[in-house]
Scaffold this motif. Structure first.
Motif, PDB file in Angstrom:
ATOM      1  N   ASN A   8       0.664   0.910 -25.120  1.00 22.67           N
ATOM      2  CA  ASN A   8       0.811   1.488 -23.777  1.00 22.67           C
ATOM      3  C   ASN A   8      -0.404   1.276 -22.877  1.00 22.67           C
ATOM      4  O   ASN A   8      -0.596   2.024 -21.912  1.00 22.67           O
ATOM      5  CB  ASN A   8       1.151   2.986 -23.847  1.00 22.67           C
ATOM      6  CG  ASN A   8       2.573   3.230 -24.318  1.00 22.67           C
ATOM      7  OD1 ASN A   8       3.482   2.469 -23.995  1.00 22.67           O
ATOM      8  ND2 ASN A   8       2.762   4.283 -25.091  1.00 22.67           N
ATOM      9  N   ASP A   9      -1.215   0.278 -23.180  1.00 22.47           N
ATOM     10  CA  ASP A   9      -2.259  -0.131 -22.239  1.00 22.47           C
ATOM     11  C   ASP A   9      -1.609  -0.966 -21.137  1.00 22.47           C
ATOM     12  O   ASP A   9      -0.786  -1.847 -21.413  1.00 22.47           O
ATOM     13  CB  ASP A   9      -3.340  -0.952 -22.949  1.00 22.47           C
ATOM     14  CG  ASP A   9      -4.215  -0.088 -23.848  1.00 22.47           C
ATOM     15  OD1 ASP A   9      -4.491   1.059 -23.464  1.00 22.47           O
ATOM     16  OD2 ASP A   9      -4.612  -0.558 -24.931  1.00 22.47           O
ATOM     17  N   VAL A  10      -1.987  -0.698 -19.895  1.00 23.64           N
ATOM     18  CA  VAL A  10      -1.349  -1.352 -18.750  1.00 23.64           C
ATOM     19  C   VAL A  10      -1.803  -2.804 -18.632  1.00 23.64           C
ATOM     20  O   VAL A  10      -2.996  -3.102 -18.647  1.00 23.64           O
ATOM     21  CB  VAL A  10      -1.667  -0.594 -17.448  1.00 23.64           C
ATOM     22  CG1 VAL A  10      -1.113  -1.345 -16.239  1.00 23.64           C
ATOM     23  CG2 VAL A  10      -1.087   0.814 -17.501  1.00 23.64           C
ATOM     24  N   LEU A  11      -0.822  -3.703 -18.498  1.00 25.21           N
ATOM     25  CA  LEU A  11      -1.102  -5.127 -18.317  1.00 25.21           C
ATOM     26  C   LEU A  11      -0.789  -5.593 -16.896  1.00 25.21           C
ATOM     27  O   LEU A  11      -1.374  -6.563 -16.419  1.00 25.21           O
ATOM     28  CB  LEU A  11      -0.292  -5.959 -19.313  1.00 25.21           C
ATOM     29  CG  LEU A  11      -0.501  -5.640 -20.795  1.00 25.21           C
ATOM     30  CD1 LEU A  11       0.405  -6.513 -21.654  1.00 25.21           C
ATOM     31  CD2 LEU A  11      -1.962  -5.840 -21.188  1.00 25.21           C
ATOM     32  N   ALA A  12       0.154  -4.930 -16.229  1.00 23.79           N
ATOM     33  CA  ALA A  12       0.505  -5.263 -14.845  1.00 23.79           C
ATOM     34  C   ALA A  12       1.095  -4.024 -14.187  1.00 23.79           C
ATOM     35  O   ALA A  12       1.965  -3.366 -14.759  1.00 23.79           O
ATOM     36  CB  ALA A  12       1.510  -6.410 -14.801  1.00 23.79           C
ATOM     37  N   HIS A  13       0.604  -3.697 -12.993  1.00 25.96           N
ATOM     38  CA  HIS A  13       1.119  -2.521 -12.285  1.00 25.96           C
ATOM     39  C   HIS A  13       1.007  -2.742 -10.784  1.00 25.96           C
ATOM     40  O   HIS A  13       0.571  -3.803 -10.324  1.00 25.96           O
ATOM     41  CB  HIS A  13       0.366  -1.254 -12.710  1.00 25.96           C
ATOM     42  CG  HIS A  13      -1.071  -1.227 -12.283  1.00 25.96           C
ATOM     43  ND1 HIS A  13      -1.533  -0.439 -11.254  1.00 25.96           N
ATOM     44  CD2 HIS A  13      -2.160  -1.906 -12.738  1.00 25.96           C
ATOM     45  CE1 HIS A  13      -2.832  -0.621 -11.100  1.00 25.96           C
ATOM     46  NE2 HIS A  13      -3.240  -1.509 -11.987  1.00 25.96           N
ATOM     47  N   ASN A  14       1.397  -1.732 -10.009  1.00 24.67           N
ATOM     48  CA  ASN A  14       1.455  -1.855  -8.555  1.00 24.67           C
ATOM     49  C   ASN A  14       0.434  -0.943  -7.882  1.00 24.67           C
ATOM     50  O   ASN A  14       0.199   0.175  -8.344  1.00 24.67           O
ATOM     51  CB  ASN A  14       2.849  -1.484  -8.047  1.00 24.67           C
ATOM     52  CG  ASN A  14       3.942  -2.223  -8.788  1.00 24.67           C
ATOM     53  OD1 ASN A  14       3.990  -3.440  -8.786  1.00 24.67           O
ATOM     54  ND2 ASN A  14       4.820  -1.477  -9.447  1.00 24.67           N
ATOM     55  N   VAL A  15      -0.142  -1.430  -6.800  1.00 22.51           N
ATOM     56  CA  VAL A  15      -0.997  -0.609  -5.942  1.00 22.51           C
ATOM     57  C   VAL A  15      -0.266  -0.446  -4.613  1.00 22.51           C
ATOM     58  O   VAL A  15       0.124  -1.446  -3.997  1.00 22.51           O
ATOM     59  CB  VAL A  15      -2.371  -1.273  -5.720  1.00 22.51           C
ATOM     60  CG1 VAL A  15      -3.152  -0.530  -4.640  1.00 22.51           C
ATOM     61  CG2 VAL A  15      -3.164  -1.293  -7.016  1.00 22.51           C
ATOM     62  N   PRO A  16      -0.037   0.797  -4.154  1.00 19.85           N
ATOM     63  CA  PRO A  16       0.734   0.999  -2.921  1.00 19.85           C
ATOM     64  C   PRO A  16       0.015   0.467  -1.687  1.00 19.85           C
ATOM     65  O   PRO A  16      -1.186   0.668  -1.510  1.00 19.85           O
ATOM     66  CB  PRO A  16       0.903   2.525  -2.856  1.00 19.85           C
ATOM     67  CG  PRO A  16      -0.206   3.074  -3.697  1.00 19.85           C
ATOM     68  CD  PRO A  16      -0.448   2.069  -4.776  1.00 19.85           C
ATOM     69  N   LEU A  17       0.761  -0.228  -0.860  1.00 23.41           N
ATOM     70  CA  LEU A  17       0.273  -0.747   0.416  1.00 23.41           C
ATOM     71  C   LEU A  17       1.323  -0.443   1.482  1.00 23.41           C
ATOM     72  O   LEU A  17       2.385   0.097   1.177  1.00 23.41           O
ATOM     73  CB  LEU A  17       0.040  -2.261   0.326  1.00 23.41           C
ATOM     74  CG  LEU A  17      -0.988  -2.751  -0.694  1.00 23.41           C
ATOM     75  CD1 LEU A  17      -0.951  -4.267  -0.785  1.00 23.41           C
ATOM     76  CD2 LEU A  17      -2.389  -2.280  -0.320  1.00 23.41           C
ATOM     77  N   GLU A  18       1.032  -0.812   2.713  1.00 25.98           N
ATOM     78  CA  GLU A  18       2.012  -0.624   3.780  1.00 25.98           C
ATOM     79  C   GLU A  18       2.097  -1.874   4.639  1.00 25.98           C
ATOM     80  O   GLU A  18       1.129  -2.633   4.764  1.00 25.98           O
ATOM     81  CB  GLU A  18       1.663   0.602   4.631  1.00 25.98           C
ATOM     82  CG  GLU A  18       1.732   1.905   3.839  1.00 25.98           C
ATOM     83  CD  GLU A  18       1.951   3.114   4.724  1.00 25.98           C
ATOM     84  OE1 GLU A  18       2.740   3.028   5.685  1.00 25.98           O
ATOM     85  OE2 GLU A  18       1.318   4.146   4.449  1.00 25.98           O
ATOM     86  N   THR A  19       3.278  -2.074   5.213  1.00 21.51           N
ATOM     87  CA  THR A  19       3.530  -3.189   6.120  1.00 21.51           C
ATOM     88  C   THR A  19       3.756  -2.638   7.523  1.00 21.51           C
ATOM     89  O   THR A  19       4.525  -1.683   7.704  1.00 21.51           O
ATOM     90  CB  THR A  19       4.766  -3.991   5.672  1.00 21.51           C
ATOM     91  OG1 THR A  19       4.507  -4.557   4.382  1.00 21.51           O
ATOM     92  CG2 THR A  19       5.081  -5.110   6.653  1.00 21.51           C
ATOM     93  N   VAL A  20       3.090  -3.237   8.504  1.00 23.90           N
ATOM     94  CA  VAL A  20       3.253  -2.824   9.903  1.00 23.90           C
ATOM     95  C   VAL A  20       4.362  -3.664  10.527  1.00 23.90           C
ATOM     96  O   VAL A  20       4.315  -4.898  10.477  1.00 23.90           O
ATOM     97  CB  VAL A  20       1.949  -3.020  10.698  1.00 23.90           C
ATOM     98  CG1 VAL A  20       2.122  -2.521  12.130  1.00 23.90           C
ATOM     99  CG2 VAL A  20       0.796  -2.298  10.022  1.00 23.90           C
ATOM    100  N   VAL A  21       5.361  -2.992  11.092  1.00 27.33           N
ATOM    101  CA  VAL A  21       6.471  -3.693  11.743  1.00 27.33           C
ATOM    102  C   VAL A  21       6.649  -3.140  13.153  1.00 27.33           C
ATOM    103  O   VAL A  21       6.224  -2.019  13.464  1.00 27.33           O
ATOM    104  CB  VAL A  21       7.783  -3.541  10.946  1.00 27.33           C
ATOM    105  CG1 VAL A  21       7.652  -4.156   9.569  1.00 27.33           C
ATOM    106  CG2 VAL A  21       8.195  -2.085  10.846  1.00 27.33           C
ATOM    107  N   ALA A  22       7.286  -3.943  13.988  1.00 27.24           N
ATOM    108  CA  ALA A  22       7.510  -3.542  15.380  1.00 27.24           C
ATOM    109  C   ALA A  22       8.975  -3.689  15.750  1.00 27.24           C
ATOM    110  O   ALA A  22       9.671  -4.574  15.248  1.00 27.24           O
ATOM    111  CB  ALA A  22       6.648  -4.386  16.315  1.00 27.24           C
ATOM    112  N   ASP A  23       9.436  -2.809  16.623  1.00 26.12           N
ATOM    113  CA  ASP A  23      10.742  -2.925  17.271  1.00 26.12           C
ATOM    114  C   ASP A  23      10.453  -3.214  18.739  1.00 26.12           C
ATOM    115  O   ASP A  23      10.051  -2.320  19.498  1.00 26.12           O
ATOM    116  CB  ASP A  23      11.525  -1.625  17.105  1.00 26.12           C
ATOM    117  CG  ASP A  23      12.907  -1.688  17.757  1.00 26.12           C
ATOM    118  OD1 ASP A  23      13.152  -2.631  18.540  1.00 26.12           O
ATOM    119  OD2 ASP A  23      13.726  -0.780  17.495  1.00 26.12           O
ATOM    120  N   ALA A  24      10.610  -4.481  19.135  1.00 25.44           N
ATOM    121  CA  ALA A  24      10.216  -4.895  20.486  1.00 25.44           C
ATOM    122  C   ALA A  24      10.990  -4.160  21.572  1.00 25.44           C
ATOM    123  O   ALA A  24      10.509  -4.029  22.704  1.00 25.44           O
ATOM    124  CB  ALA A  24      10.399  -6.404  20.636  1.00 25.44           C
TER     125      ALA A  24
END
Length: 420
Positions: free
Chosen positions: A47-63
């Protein structure tokens, strides 16, 4: 009668076809926002982690919702370090979904969100995203593999188990009012995402670390162009460690060279040399042509067969089957194969798994090459036992050795322990 027909039609439209027409209405008046599933984590056997995710965000626009395009461009340019001209070009259309920038940290996204709110700027939104992180860098790079920009598995377990790791994206239909607030009616038209499963490998990170140190030491001492080490449990087929050189850092994969990205354990083909003598000996013993203590004359180191000379590295006289392996006699191995004949020897080569993929859960594995006896030359029966005229992968040779260690029982290699 007419009333009954209209009543039935009303029930049909409002009850039976409700979901279908509601979705059509949502598609017409709103836009479909994808809710991305979180990719599953990859663990070793402990159960040692070999691959995982780090949360990020994407900026989007509604023109269509921008209330002050000039101010929005100025703020985004300063905060996201994007040239003003590039932003103006992106936002000049009437599209309702425009990706401005991916990969923002949650803290930076939070700061930008507050500044947009403070300046009463509308039309900019944030979506959850994630970056795939490999905490061990180059260790197990060919086993784990990596993902692309769209979070699809490209190599290794990331690719072979992609169907389980990626999960299923959800969606919802979104329409906003003039203030940029989401309108309630479409909140029912959505599907929640299903996150990916967790993959547990048979790899033991502690053993892998030992293997990595040993292969680095061998590279330093002997300076080969490439090297592979595989550690396998014979009784179960579990791969406990696997390392190749050259290798690369999974977190810096854009800098990797093609030669560094090859999993040589399953895609490199080689002549196995004297390690292949176990096949000739096993065939002769299993067919009861010889016993372990049976002796064969090894021609004092030079034997002409089929018009071609076959040499040993030393002049051996009579050797037992056991000593043919211990002393690695080419002539002795050739005579063992001759004792069983071409067809039977070929049968055992195939029974050891050579000439076909092992079936391990890694992409890109090759079959290797073993020609049928009808394509052999007169001397092939004396050359193949010493590992010539045949192409095998390092994993195939490991499986063959494990078969001997497992008292003749071949077990398919496995690197995925469980999926949860």
């Amino acid at each position: 009668m007419l009333f009954s027909v209209f009543s039935f039609r009303l029930i049909y439209l409002q009850v039976i076809k409700h979901d279908e027409y509601a979705e059509l209405a949502a598609e017409k008046h709103g836009y479909k926002q994808i809710i991305y599933a979180e990719r599953g984590t990859i663990f070793d056997v402990n159960n040692d982690v070999l691959a995982h995710n780090v949360p990020l965000e994407t900026v989007v626009a509604d023109a269509t919702r921008l209330n002050n395009p000039q101010a929005v461009v100025s703020l985004l340019s300063d905060e996201l370090d994007i040239p003003t001209d590039a932003l103006v070009e992106k936002l000049s259309s009437e599209r309702r979904y425009i990706v401005i920038k991916r990969g923002l940290s949650e803290s930076l996204a939070g700061t930008l969100r507050e500044k947009l709110r403070a300046n009463n700027l509308r039309g900019i939104y944030f979506q959850h995203d994630a970056s795939r992180i490999y905490p061990n860098g180059s260790m197990l790079c060919h086993v784990i593999g990596f993902t692309d920009f769209e979070h699809h598995g490209i190599q290794g377990v990331e690719a072979s188990m992609d169907e389980y790791l990626r999960g299923q994206d959800g969606y919802r239909y979104v329409e906003r009012d003039r203030a940029g607030q989401e309108i309630v009616p479409y909140r029912g038209q959505e599907r929640a995402p299903r996150d990916g499963y967790q993959i547990h490998l048979s790899i033991d990170l502690a053993l892998q670390n030992i293997v990595e140190n040993e292969i680095d030491a061998a590279m330093k001492e002997y300076s080969p162009q490439k090297a592979t080490i595989i550690l396998m449990r014979p009784q179960t087929g579990e791969i406990l460690a696997m390392a190749n050189r050259p290798n690369f850092d999974l977190n810096l994969r854009s800098e990797a060279k093609p030669e560094e990205m090859k999993n040589r354990a399953i895609i490199d083909m080689m002549e196995p040399g004297s390690t292949f003598k176990i096949v000739a000996a096993a065939t002769a013993l299993n067919e009861h042509k010889f016993a372990p203590d049976s002796t064969l004359f090894c021609e004092n180191g030079l034997w002409n067969y089929g018009g071609a000379d076959l040499h040993d590295h030393r002049a051996f006289g009579y050797l037992s089957v056991r000593d043919i392996l211990i002393k690695s006699s080419n002539i002795g191995a050739a005579k063992l194969a001759l004792g069983v004949g071409e067809e039977k020897f070929y049968e055992y080569i195939r029974r050891f798994g050579f000439g076909e993929r092992t079936g391990i859960e890694l992409p890109g594995e090759i079959n290797g090459v073993i020609r049928p006896p009808r394509l052999w030359s007169k001397i092939s029966i004396t050359r193949i036992p010493m590992g010539h005229e045949i192409g095998v992968t390092p994993l195939q040779m490991t499986v063959a050795m494990a078969t001997i260690a497992n008292r003749g029982k071949l077990i398919m290699p496995r690197i995925v322990k469980s999926v949860t």
